[in-house]
Design an enzyme around this catalytic site. Structure first.
Site, PDB file in Angstrom:
ATOM      1  N   HIS A 246       5.883  -0.849   0.171  1.00 40.01           N
ATOM      2  CA  HIS A 246       6.447   0.477   0.464  1.00 40.01           C
ATOM      3  C   HIS A 246       5.323   1.497   0.479  1.00 40.01           C
ATOM      4  CE1 HIS A 246       9.079   3.990   0.274  1.00 40.01           C
ATOM      5  NE2 HIS A 246      10.004   3.177   0.745  1.00 40.01           N
ATOM      6  N   GLU A 305      15.171  -3.232   1.361  1.00 42.67           N
ATOM      7  CA  GLU A 305      15.714  -4.049   2.450  1.00 42.67           C
ATOM      8  C   GLU A 305      16.025  -5.477   2.026  1.00 42.67           C
ATOM      9  OE1 GLU A 305      16.605  -2.070   4.457  1.00 42.67           O
ATOM     10  OE2 GLU A 305      15.153  -1.317   5.892  1.00 42.67           O
TER      11      GLU A 305
HETATM   12  N1  CMC Z   1       3.605  -8.218   3.445  1.00 43.00           N
HETATM   13  C1  CMC Z   1       2.285  -8.510   3.477  1.00 43.00           C
HETATM   14  N2  CMC Z   1       1.314  -7.596   3.374  1.00 43.00           N
HETATM   15  C2  CMC Z   1       1.708  -6.319   3.225  1.00 43.00           C
HETATM   16  C3  CMC Z   1       3.049  -5.945   3.175  1.00 43.00           C
HETATM   17  C4  CMC Z   1       4.012  -6.950   3.303  1.00 43.00           C
HETATM   18  N3  CMC Z   1       5.322  -6.675   3.272  1.00 43.00           N
HETATM   19  N4  CMC Z   1       3.139  -4.613   3.028  1.00 43.00           N
HETATM   20  C5  CMC Z   1       1.881  -4.146   3.008  1.00 43.00           C
HETATM   21  N5  CMC Z   1       1.021  -5.175   3.126  1.00 43.00           N
HETATM   22  C6  CMC Z   1      -0.433  -5.122   3.133  1.00 43.00           C
HETATM   23  C7  CMC Z   1      -0.917  -4.439   4.389  1.00 43.00           C
HETATM   24  O1  CMC Z   1      -1.083  -5.371   5.430  1.00 43.00           O
HETATM   25  C8  CMC Z   1      -2.229  -3.869   3.922  1.00 43.00           C
HETATM   26  O2  CMC Z   1      -3.188  -4.903   3.889  1.00 43.00           O
HETATM   27  P1  CMC Z   1      -4.664  -4.644   4.469  1.00 43.00           P
HETATM   28  O3  CMC Z   1      -5.169  -3.460   3.681  1.00 43.00           O
HETATM   29  O4  CMC Z   1      -5.364  -5.909   4.168  1.00 43.00           O
HETATM   30  O5  CMC Z   1      -4.466  -4.341   5.914  1.00 43.00           O
HETATM   31  C9  CMC Z   1      -1.958  -3.511   2.461  1.00 43.00           C
HETATM   32  O6  CMC Z   1      -0.854  -4.317   2.060  1.00 43.00           O
HETATM   33  C10 CMC Z   1      -1.605  -2.082   2.238  1.00 43.00           C
HETATM   34  O7  CMC Z   1      -0.571  -1.703   3.083  1.00 43.00           O
HETATM   35  P2  CMC Z   1      -0.021  -0.217   2.990  1.00 43.00           P
HETATM   36  O8  CMC Z   1      -0.989   0.722   3.605  1.00 43.00           O
HETATM   37  O9  CMC Z   1       0.357   0.062   1.614  1.00 43.00           O
HETATM   38  O10 CMC Z   1       1.276  -0.304   3.778  1.00 43.00           O
HETATM   39  P3  CMC Z   1       2.021   0.881   4.468  1.00 43.00           P
HETATM   40  O11 CMC Z   1       2.232   1.989   3.532  1.00 43.00           O
HETATM   41  O12 CMC Z   1       1.399   1.193   5.765  1.00 43.00           O
HETATM   42  O13 CMC Z   1       3.344   0.123   4.793  1.00 43.00           O
HETATM   43  C11 CMC Z   1       5.449  -0.784   4.796  1.00 43.00           C
HETATM   44  C12 CMC Z   1       4.530   0.204   4.087  1.00 43.00           C
HETATM   45  C13 CMC Z   1       6.858  -0.682   4.217  1.00 43.00           C
HETATM   46  C14 CMC Z   1       5.508  -0.430   6.272  1.00 43.00           C
HETATM   47  C15 CMC Z   1       4.881  -2.213   4.594  1.00 43.00           C
HETATM   48  O14 CMC Z   1       4.863  -2.514   3.228  1.00 43.00           O
HETATM   49  C16 CMC Z   1       5.633  -3.260   5.398  1.00 43.00           C
HETATM   50  O15 CMC Z   1       5.341  -3.436   6.575  1.00 43.00           O
HETATM   51  N6  CMC Z   1       6.615  -3.959   4.763  1.00 43.00           N
HETATM   52  C17 CMC Z   1       7.403  -4.946   5.472  1.00 43.00           C
HETATM   53  C18 CMC Z   1       8.500  -4.270   6.268  1.00 43.00           C
HETATM   54  C19 CMC Z   1       9.576  -3.707   5.374  1.00 43.00           C
HETATM   55  O16 CMC Z   1       9.993  -4.337   4.410  1.00 43.00           O
HETATM   56  N7  CMC Z   1      10.046  -2.493   5.739  1.00 43.00           N
HETATM   57  C20 CMC Z   1      11.071  -1.806   4.987  1.00 43.00           C
HETATM   58  C21 CMC Z   1      10.497  -0.646   4.246  1.00 43.00           C
HETATM   59  S1  CMC Z   1      11.602   0.009   2.991  1.00 43.00           S
HETATM   60  C22 CMC Z   1      12.754   0.899   3.902  1.00 43.00           C
HETATM   61  C23 CMC Z   1      12.414   2.328   3.964  1.00 43.00           C
HETATM   62  O17 CMC Z   1      12.475   3.014   2.915  1.00 43.00           O
HETATM   63  O18 CMC Z   1      12.077   2.775   5.074  1.00 43.00           O
END
Ligand code: CMC
Length: 362
Positions: A246, A305
């Site tokens: 998240h 989710e």
């Molecule tokens: N699985 C694997 N790796 C992950 C995941 C995941 N679910 N989430 C983040 N990471 C990795 C990401 O690839 C990054 O790695 P690197 O630095 O090596 O590229 C690292 O963790 C940091 O990511 P971040 O910057 O903290 O992530 P973000 O803030 O851009 O993304 C997110 C948040 C929700 C989009 C992401 O965690 C994700 O894509 N999760 C899977 C999709 C999901 O479950 N979405 C529902 C979100 S909750 C509903 C809502 O409130 O909207």
């Protein structure tokens, strides 16, 4: 400048606060733990809209007014033609909502709160080849949604579970769809426009589009012992694990626990397969362990989710409709934020840094 605008404060709100370090969500001064186990959809809607409509509306009045609105809006489902029904449910939902007039008053708000509750079940039934079920104005919004979906009166446990879900996701700080709603509201375009923009933001897999893929993942894993291997392969392919991580939470998303809690009465009443929950718990444990190993510097925990997928599946919603159900619940948050923004009155207009070529000297 940060590409994802993280840590940028873009609004002042009285509606909700997401504390990512403590794993706490506060809605209008009440913690989600308390709200999710006691509130109904109508009570949280009254709470969020308090002071943002031209006159106050109580939970009881909302229940009655939403019932009437659902009945009036049912005529719109006749415009669902084959082209619209060929779309994913959330896109068909957005198209039907786009037919509603724009406005900023209580009537416009009520129409938008009732519309997805009527339209989504009708879309799903038509897509499955059955006739839509007419709304019953006497029921609560949650009971009527389930009745329109299945054609049967839901059990008390099912209605409470849907209420808990709709309450848990009603508002959540300045997430992408809510920000979109506020940007549109700041131009004074009207509430329908705000809600349409918000649905468009919500449908992406990084926001509200994840729970369907969560269920696909659980099906593909199939049993607890397959979890680790399957998850490792997914991460090796560079995929993200749906239902984890998240932008704000550094610990467990409190909504995940509220939904897990809401599943319990369904399990006890034998209305959900216990083995499904056990599989989900094994997958959750395996995912948390592997994410800790692979991303030691970034705390990644379960998000809303993951248990949304189990809860909505248990209530009979097909997985392709989960984003649409999210929209039913979040519309009240979008409307409350849009009203708050419109009352504040300032057009949202940030600046960008130009990094392209400069014109040649004349
Ligand atoms: N699985 C694997 N790796 C992950 C995941 C995941 N679910 N989430 C983040 N990471 C990795 C990401 O690839 C990054 O790695 P690197 O630095 O090596 O590229 C690292 O963790 C940091 O990511 P971040 O910057 O903290 O992530 P973000 O803030 O851009 O993304 C997110 C948040 C929700 C989009 C992401 O965690 C994700 O894509 N999760 C899977 C999709 C999901 O479950 N979405 C529902 C979100 S909750 C509903 C809502 O409130 O909207």
């Amino acid at each position: 400048m940060k590409n994802g605008l993280e840590d940028v404060i873009a609004a002042e709100t009285q509606l909700s606060d997401v504390d990512g370090e403590a794993g706490r969500l506060i809605i209008r001064g009440i913690s989600l733990d308390e709200l999710a186990s006691t509130a109904t959809y109508e009570s949280v809607a009254a709470l969020l809209l308090d002071g943002l409509t031209e006159r106050p509306v109580s939970e009881a009045e909302l229940r009655g007014q939403l019932g009437l609105m659902r009945t009036q809006l049912f005529a719109h489902v006749q415009s669902l033609d084959q082209d619209l029904l060929a779309l994913p449910p959330v896109d068909a939902l957005r198209a039907l909502i786009a037919r509603l007039p724009d406005g900023e008053d209580l009537d416009a708000a009520l129409r938008l709160l009732a519309a997805p509750a009527v339209f989504l079940p009708a879309i799903l039934r038509l897509q499955a080849g059955s006739e839509p079920t007419e709304p019953d104005a006497k029921l609560s919004q949650s009971a009527d949604i389930l009745r329109m979906l299945t054609g049967r009166l839901p059990s008390k446990e099912q209605t409470s579970a849907l209420d808990a879900y709709l309450v848990a996701i009603s508002d959540h700080g300045l997430n992408a769809s809510t920000f979109a709603s506020r940007v549109i509201a700041s131009t004074r375009a009207g509430l329908t426009s705000s809600v349409l923009a918000a649905i468009s933001a919500l449908k992406g897999p990084l926001h509200g589009g994840a729970p369907g893929p969560v269920l696909d993942m659980l099906d593909a894993i199939g049993s607890g012992e397959n979890a680790r291997g399957w998850l490792a392969e997914a991460l090796d392919r560079g995929e993200r694990l749906m239902g984890f991580g998240h932008r704000i939470y550094r610990v467990r998303d409190p909504r995940a626990d509220a939904l897990k809690q809401a599943l319990r009465p369904l399990v006890s009443a034998g209305q959900v397969d216990r083995r499904r929950i056990e599989l989900a718990e094994s997958v959750e444990q395996a995912a948390l362990a592997i994410l800790r190993e692979r991303k030691p510097d970034r705390p990644l925990d379960v998000n809303v989710e993951f248990y949304t997928a189990l809860l909505l599946d248990a209530l009979g919603f097909p997985r392709e409709s989960f984003t649409g159900v999210f929209a039913i619940g979040r519309t009240v948050g979008w409307i409350a934020h849009a009203r708050e923004q419109a009352l504040e009155g300032r057009l949202i207009r940030p600046r960008s840094v130009y990094v392209g070529p400069l014109p040649r000297a004349a």
